[in-house]
Design a protein around this motif. Structure first.
Motif, mmCIF file in Angstrom:
data_model
loop_
_atom_site.group_PDB
_atom_site.id
_atom_site.type_symbol
_atom_site.label_atom_id
_atom_site.label_comp_id
_atom_site.label_asym_id
_atom_site.label_seq_id
_atom_site.Cartn_x
_atom_site.Cartn_y
_atom_site.Cartn_z
ATOM 1 N N MET A 1 0.832 -1.192 0.000
ATOM 2 C CA MET A 1 0.000 0.000 0.000
ATOM 3 C C MET A 1 0.873 1.251 0.000
ATOM 4 N N PRO A 2 0.296 2.386 -0.446
ATOM 5 C CA PRO A 2 1.048 3.620 -0.333
ATOM 6 C C PRO A 2 1.445 3.867 1.115
ATOM 7 N N VAL A 3 2.595 4.462 1.314
ATOM 8 C CA VAL A 3 3.092 4.724 2.654
ATOM 9 C C VAL A 3 3.290 6.218 2.830
ATOM 10 N N ASP A 4 3.539 6.643 4.050
ATOM 11 C CA ASP A 4 3.615 8.056 4.347
ATOM 12 C C ASP A 4 4.731 8.749 3.587
ATOM 13 N N HIS A 5 5.855 8.049 3.403
ATOM 14 C CA HIS A 5 7.036 8.753 2.944
ATOM 15 C C HIS A 5 7.224 8.623 1.443
ATOM 16 N N TYR A 6 7.611 7.476 0.983
ATOM 17 C CA TYR A 6 7.717 7.293 -0.460
ATOM 18 C C TYR A 6 6.433 6.609 -0.910
ATOM 19 N N GLU A 7 5.432 7.449 -1.263
ATOM 20 C CA GLU A 7 4.035 7.065 -1.240
ATOM 21 C C GLU A 7 3.647 5.919 -2.158
ATOM 22 N N ASN A 8 4.346 5.766 -3.276
ATOM 23 C CA ASN A 8 3.835 4.851 -4.288
ATOM 24 C C ASN A 8 4.537 3.507 -4.316
ATOM 25 N N PHE A 9 5.247 3.184 -3.255
ATOM 26 C CA PHE A 9 5.959 1.914 -3.252
ATOM 27 C C PHE A 9 5.193 0.880 -2.460
ATOM 28 N N PRO A 10 4.846 -0.278 -3.089
ATOM 29 C CA PRO A 10 4.154 -1.329 -2.349
ATOM 30 C C PRO A 10 5.109 -2.024 -1.388
ATOM 31 N N VAL A 11 5.040 -1.674 -0.137
ATOM 32 C CA VAL A 11 5.942 -2.238 0.868
ATOM 33 C C VAL A 11 5.720 -3.743 0.957
ATOM 34 N N ALA A 12 6.789 -4.463 1.268
ATOM 35 C CA ALA A 12 6.738 -5.927 1.262
ATOM 36 C C ALA A 12 5.834 -6.453 2.376
ATOM 37 N N SER A 13 4.565 -6.594 2.085
ATOM 38 C CA SER A 13 3.602 -7.052 3.074
ATOM 39 C C SER A 13 3.531 -8.567 3.055
ATOM 40 N N LEU A 14 2.644 -9.103 3.890
ATOM 41 C CA LEU A 14 2.459 -10.553 3.939
ATOM 42 C C LEU A 14 1.871 -11.097 2.646
ATOM 43 N N LEU A 15 1.307 -10.204 1.821
ATOM 44 C CA LEU A 15 0.760 -10.662 0.552
ATOM 45 C C LEU A 15 1.854 -10.989 -0.456
ATOM 46 N N VAL A 16 3.056 -10.463 -0.239
ATOM 47 C CA VAL A 16 4.159 -10.699 -1.170
ATOM 48 C C VAL A 16 4.872 -11.992 -0.780
ATOM 49 N N VAL A 26 14.755 -3.730 0.155
ATOM 50 C CA VAL A 26 16.021 -3.081 -0.217
ATOM 51 C C VAL A 26 15.775 -1.956 -1.218
ATOM 52 N N ILE A 27 14.950 -2.227 -2.224
ATOM 53 C CA ILE A 27 14.652 -1.197 -3.222
ATOM 54 C C ILE A 27 13.893 -0.046 -2.576
ATOM 55 N N TYR A 28 12.957 -0.381 -1.689
ATOM 56 C CA TYR A 28 12.204 0.655 -0.984
ATOM 57 C C TYR A 28 13.142 1.514 -0.136
ATOM 58 N N HIS A 29 14.099 0.881 0.547
ATOM 59 C CA HIS A 29 15.056 1.632 1.368
ATOM 60 C C HIS A 29 15.871 2.576 0.501
ATOM 61 N N PHE A 30 16.283 2.103 -0.662
ATOM 62 C CA PHE A 30 16.998 2.961 -1.607
ATOM 63 C C PHE A 30 16.145 4.169 -1.981
ATOM 64 N N ARG A 32 13.403 5.436 -0.523
ATOM 65 C CA ARG A 32 13.038 6.304 0.588
ATOM 66 C C ARG A 32 14.222 7.140 1.059
ATOM 67 N N SER A 33 15.402 6.540 1.174
ATOM 68 C CA SER A 33 16.558 7.296 1.648
ATOM 69 C C SER A 33 16.966 8.363 0.643
ATOM 70 N N ALA A 34 16.834 8.067 -0.654
ATOM 71 C CA ALA A 34 17.132 9.075 -1.668
ATOM 72 C C ALA A 34 16.108 10.208 -1.609
ATOM 73 N N ASP A 35 14.853 9.851 -1.385
ATOM 74 C CA ASP A 35 13.801 10.858 -1.241
ATOM 75 C C ASP A 35 14.087 11.753 -0.042
ATOM 76 N N ASP A 36 14.583 11.162 1.047
ATOM 77 C CA ASP A 36 14.940 11.946 2.231
ATOM 78 C C ASP A 36 16.035 12.958 1.916
ATOM 79 N N ILE A 37 17.022 12.536 1.133
ATOM 80 C CA ILE A 37 18.105 13.448 0.764
ATOM 81 C C ILE A 37 17.542 14.667 0.032
#
Length: 269
Positions: A1-16, A26-30, A32-37
């Motif tokens: 689902m969309p998340v607060d920070h990098y909104e359009n990334f489907p976070v690795a939920s139990l459905l995955v 790992v891709i989400y961390h990349f 999100r951290s780049a978005d933070d910068i």
């Protein structure tokens, strides 16, 4: 689902599937951290661009087969290698984040779509590559969904973005509805503003409808993940319409009861 920070990334939920949760994280961390910068803290524009350039340099090392200099990129290199991910998709994300540092207005809708092509669409394409579903039709449908989600986030956050001196509503749309940026600054929710927001929301809805058939082409659990993602975006649009686009006083967000609605609607897609 969309998340607060990098909104359009489907976070690795139990459905995955479990084997893909870590690669997605790992891709989400990349991302999100780049978005933070690009967006967080009190760094200067030059400092933000320097930080993003360091990320680009790490991608260059991955592309050249060299050893990255940070743990994040070492993990990312392994994910890229194992799943044959196109590095250009990661570069596109960084390019969009860098653009956010220096570009605050969009002349017209095609220019905004070009930004979404780099800021949102790579996310869906990376997920499809992880699942090995890269047929052209599916990539196009994914692009429609991701761009729609990005646009919905823009319309939801008009007031939030204004505080950062950013306006994602295309400049050519304002005069058609006799609206100006002064209306945003004043938080003025008039009939003309509601009409403008309806127009922008219709664009996002049309894209979401074009992309929605993707859920029927994807494996079970990924299909359900995308169903919930689509329904989340549609629910925000619904809430936006209910308040007639008043994102100044009644910015919509999803609550715990909305998740039951999303689950029920996902069953009928």
């Amino acid at each position: 689902m969309p998340v607060d920070h990098y909104e359009n990334f489907p976070v690795a939920s139990l459905l995955v599937p479990s084997r893909l949760r870590r690669p997605i994280e790992v891709i989400y961390h990349f991302a999100r951290s780049a978005d933070d910068i690009a967006d967080e803290g009190d760094a200067t524009p030059d400092e933000r661009l320097t930080g993003l350039a360091a990320y680009q340099a790490e991608l260059d090392r991955i592309a050249a087969g060299s050893t990255p200099q940070t743990p994040l990129f070492a993990e990312l290199a392994e994910v890229v290698r194992q799943h044959a991910l196109p590095i250009q998709l990661l570069r596109d994300l960084l390019d969009a984040f860098a653009q956010d540092v220096v570009k605050k207005r969009y002349a017209d809708y095609p220019e905004l779509l070009d930004y979404c092509r780099r800021s949102a669409n790579p996310v869906g394409r990376l997920v499809l590559h992880l699942f090995g579903r890269t047929e052209p039709e599916h990539l196009e449908q994914s692009d429609c969904i991701c761009t729609a989600l990005q646009l919905i986030n823009f319309w939801q956050d008009v007031a939030v973005d204004w505080q950062k001196d950013r306006v994602y509503i295309p400049q050519t749309d304002f005069p058609h509805f006799k609206i100006s940026e002064a209306d945003i600054a004043a938080g003025r929710c008039s009939d003309n503003w509601a009409a403008l927001m309806d127009f922008e929301m219709d664009r996002a809805l049309a894209l979401m409808r074009r992309g929605a058939p993707l859920v029927h082409a994807l494996p079970g659990r990924l299909g359900w993940e995308i169903r919930l993602t689509i329904q989340g975006g549609l629910r925000i649009l619904e809430r936006l319409r209910q308040v007639r686009g008043d994102v100044f006083e009644r910015r919509p967000k999803l609550g715990k009861w909305d998740w039951l609605v999303l689950a029920g609607r996902s069953l009928t897609m």
